[in-house]
Design a protein around this motif. Structure first.
Motif, PDB file in Angstrom:
ATOM      1  N   MET A   1      10.946 -16.560   2.761  1.00  0.00           N
ATOM      2  CA  MET A   1       9.755 -15.931   2.221  1.00  0.00           C
ATOM      3  C   MET A   1      10.144 -15.127   0.993  1.00  0.00           C
ATOM      4  N   PRO A   2       9.451 -15.381  -0.155  1.00  0.00           N
ATOM      5  CA  PRO A   2       9.807 -14.640  -1.376  1.00  0.00           C
ATOM      6  C   PRO A   2       9.466 -13.165  -1.242  1.00  0.00           C
ATOM      7  N   ASN A   3      10.239 -12.354  -1.945  1.00  0.00           N
ATOM      8  CA  ASN A   3       9.982 -10.912  -1.940  1.00  0.00           C
ATOM      9  C   ASN A   3       8.676 -10.606  -2.646  1.00  0.00           C
ATOM     10  N   ALA A   4       7.886  -9.744  -2.036  1.00  0.00           N
ATOM     11  CA  ALA A   4       6.662  -9.293  -2.690  1.00  0.00           C
ATOM     12  C   ALA A   4       7.066  -8.363  -3.837  1.00  0.00           C
ATOM     13  N   ARG A   5       6.305  -8.420  -4.909  1.00  0.00           N
ATOM     14  CA  ARG A   5       6.595  -7.533  -6.040  1.00  0.00           C
ATOM     15  C   ARG A   5       6.287  -6.102  -5.653  1.00  0.00           C
ATOM     16  N   LEU A   6       7.141  -5.232  -6.074  1.00  0.00           N
ATOM     17  CA  LEU A   6       6.972  -3.812  -5.815  1.00  0.00           C
ATOM     18  C   LEU A   6       5.838  -3.272  -6.682  1.00  0.00           C
ATOM     19  N   ASP A   7       4.946  -2.526  -6.084  1.00  0.00           N
ATOM     20  CA  ASP A   7       3.900  -1.838  -6.840  1.00  0.00           C
ATOM     21  C   ASP A   7       4.520  -0.539  -7.342  1.00  0.00           C
ATOM     22  N   PHE A   8       4.801  -0.494  -8.619  1.00  0.00           N
ATOM     23  CA  PHE A   8       5.495   0.653  -9.187  1.00  0.00           C
ATOM     24  C   PHE A   8       4.666   1.928  -9.117  1.00  0.00           C
ATOM     25  N   ILE A   9       3.359   1.787  -9.111  1.00  0.00           N
ATOM     26  CA  ILE A   9       2.511   2.979  -8.990  1.00  0.00           C
ATOM     27  C   ILE A   9       2.586   3.529  -7.565  1.00  0.00           C
ATOM     28  N   ASP A  10       2.591   2.635  -6.570  1.00  0.00           N
ATOM     29  CA  ASP A  10       2.778   3.096  -5.191  1.00  0.00           C
ATOM     30  C   ASP A  10       4.130   3.793  -5.036  1.00  0.00           C
ATOM     31  N   GLU A  11       5.155   3.209  -5.625  1.00  0.00           N
ATOM     32  CA  GLU A  11       6.486   3.805  -5.534  1.00  0.00           C
ATOM     33  C   GLU A  11       6.534   5.146  -6.257  1.00  0.00           C
ATOM     34  N   ALA A  12       5.898   5.236  -7.408  1.00  0.00           N
ATOM     35  CA  ALA A  12       5.861   6.516  -8.127  1.00  0.00           C
ATOM     36  C   ALA A  12       5.133   7.564  -7.292  1.00  0.00           C
ATOM     37  N   ALA A  13       4.060   7.158  -6.625  1.00  0.00           N
ATOM     38  CA  ALA A  13       3.312   8.093  -5.774  1.00  0.00           C
ATOM     39  C   ALA A  13       4.162   8.548  -4.596  1.00  0.00           C
ATOM     40  N   ARG A  14       4.928   7.630  -4.031  1.00  0.00           N
ATOM     41  CA  ARG A  14       5.819   7.996  -2.932  1.00  0.00           C
ATOM     42  C   ARG A  14       6.837   9.031  -3.400  1.00  0.00           C
ATOM     43  N   GLN A  15       7.465   8.750  -4.538  1.00  0.00           N
ATOM     44  CA  GLN A  15       8.455   9.672  -5.096  1.00  0.00           C
ATOM     45  C   GLN A  15       7.810  11.011  -5.447  1.00  0.00           C
ATOM     46  N   TRP A  16       6.630  10.947  -6.028  1.00  0.00           N
ATOM     47  CA  TRP A  16       5.882  12.153  -6.394  1.00  0.00           C
ATOM     48  C   TRP A  16       5.673  13.032  -5.168  1.00  0.00           C
ATOM     49  N   GLY A  17       5.231  12.399  -4.068  1.00  0.00           N
ATOM     50  CA  GLY A  17       4.938  13.118  -2.838  1.00  0.00           C
ATOM     51  C   GLY A  17       6.149  13.804  -2.229  1.00  0.00           C
ATOM     52  N   LEU A  18       7.334  13.334  -2.547  1.00  0.00           N
ATOM     53  CA  LEU A  18       8.552  13.987  -2.068  1.00  0.00           C
ATOM     54  C   LEU A  18       8.825  15.295  -2.814  1.00  0.00           C
ATOM     55  N   TRP A  20       6.067  16.921  -5.181  1.00  0.00           N
ATOM     56  CA  TRP A  20       4.893  17.691  -5.599  1.00  0.00           C
ATOM     57  C   TRP A  20       3.672  17.303  -4.789  1.00  0.00           C
ATOM     58  N   ASP A  21       2.640  18.116  -4.923  1.00  0.00           N
ATOM     59  CA  ASP A  21       1.340  17.831  -4.325  1.00  0.00           C
ATOM     60  C   ASP A  21       0.522  16.984  -5.303  1.00  0.00           C
ATOM     61  N   GLY A  22      -0.677  16.624  -4.887  1.00  0.00           N
ATOM     62  CA  GLY A  22      -1.607  15.920  -5.775  1.00  0.00           C
ATOM     63  C   GLY A  22      -1.411  14.422  -5.830  1.00  0.00           C
ATOM     64  N   VAL A  23      -0.829  13.848  -4.773  1.00  0.00           N
ATOM     65  CA  VAL A  23      -0.549  12.411  -4.781  1.00  0.00           C
ATOM     66  C   VAL A  23      -1.812  11.572  -5.013  1.00  0.00           C
ATOM     67  N   PRO A  24      -2.929  11.819  -4.309  1.00  0.00           N
ATOM     68  CA  PRO A  24      -4.103  10.956  -4.536  1.00  0.00           C
ATOM     69  C   PRO A  24      -4.579  10.964  -5.989  1.00  0.00           C
ATOM     70  N   ALA A  25      -4.633  12.143  -6.613  1.00  0.00           N
ATOM     71  CA  ALA A  25      -5.081  12.216  -8.010  1.00  0.00           C
ATOM     72  C   ALA A  25      -4.069  11.552  -8.932  1.00  0.00           C
ATOM     73  N   MET A  26      -2.780  11.807  -8.693  1.00  0.00           N
ATOM     74  CA  MET A  26      -1.740  11.178  -9.523  1.00  0.00           C
ATOM     75  C   MET A  26      -1.825   9.656  -9.412  1.00  0.00           C
ATOM     76  N   HIS A  27      -1.982   9.153  -8.169  1.00  0.00           N
ATOM     77  CA  HIS A  27      -2.066   7.708  -7.950  1.00  0.00           C
ATOM     78  C   HIS A  27      -3.300   7.131  -8.648  1.00  0.00           C
ATOM     79  N   ALA A  28      -4.433   7.834  -8.529  1.00  0.00           N
ATOM     80  CA  ALA A  28      -5.672   7.341  -9.132  1.00  0.00           C
ATOM     81  C   ALA A  28      -5.587   7.302 -10.651  1.00  0.00           C
ATOM     82  N   VAL A  29      -5.094   8.375 -11.252  1.00  0.00           N
ATOM     83  CA  VAL A  29      -5.050   8.402 -12.713  1.00  0.00           C
ATOM     84  C   VAL A  29      -4.033   7.406 -13.260  1.00  0.00           C
ATOM     85  N   THR A  30      -2.919   7.251 -12.583  1.00  0.00           N
ATOM     86  CA  THR A  30      -1.922   6.278 -13.035  1.00  0.00           C
ATOM     87  C   THR A  30      -2.470   4.861 -12.903  1.00  0.00           C
TER      88      THR A  30
END
Length: 163
Positions: A1-18, A20-30
């Motif tokens: 099974m081929p690897n699914a492409r990483l959603d870089f915005i999801d990954e940035a939100a994950r890193q952000w959440g480690l 800072w706060d504001g993950v939903p807004a950061m994810h939405a604006v990005t």
């Protein structure tokens, strides 16, 4: 099974959440900013065969909608919400292509008018058909989703004093 492409915005939100706060807004604006890049790329690709960019298309449509087919450059900048230098650049290119003509304003000698030509009007019709035929690059969304998106973005625009 081929690897699914990483959603870089999801990954940035994950890193952000480690950190800072504001993950939903950061994810939405990005996501919004990336979607804007994607849609603008699609629109420009649809308009490229007509030797237009979306910015030049918007200027032509604005003139097409105006009651006299002409507007002062300053008014164009206000309505398109772009810097005067950008309006001048857009107008010069459209004029070089024979889609508009520039002239002095008859009542205000300091102002310059841009007026759409018959060739410009014809091109608006052809280019608009291409955009409408491709649902403006948003063909993956239902009418309900488009309406929801417009409503949500309308709230942001209204709160910013955009209208």
């Amino acid at each position: 099974m081929p690897n699914a492409r990483l959603d870089f915005i999801d990954e940035a939100a994950r890193q952000w959440g480690l950190r800072w706060d504001g993950v939903p807004a950061m994810h939405a604006v990005t996501s919004l900013m990336r979607a804007q890049q994607i849609v603008l790329g699609r629109l420009d690709a649809l308009l490229r065969p007509h030797d237009l960019t979306f910015a030049r298309y918007e200027a032509l449509v604005l003139l097409h909608f105006s009651s006299r087919g002409s507007l002062p450059l300053g008014k164009m900048g206000e309505r398109l919400q772009v810097h005067p230098t950008s309006v001048t650049s857009i107008v010069r290119r459209l004029e070089a292509d024979g889609l508009i003509v520039r002239s002095r304003h008859p009542e205000d000698g300091r102002a310059v008018l841009a007026e759409i030509t018959p060739a410009g009007r014809s091109l608006v019709e052809v280019a608009t058909a291409a955009l409408v035929g491709a649902d403006f690059g948003l063909d993956r969304l239902s009418e309900e989703q488009l309406s929801t998106m417009s409503g949500l973005l309308g709230v942001v625009r209204r709160e910013a004093g955009d209208f």
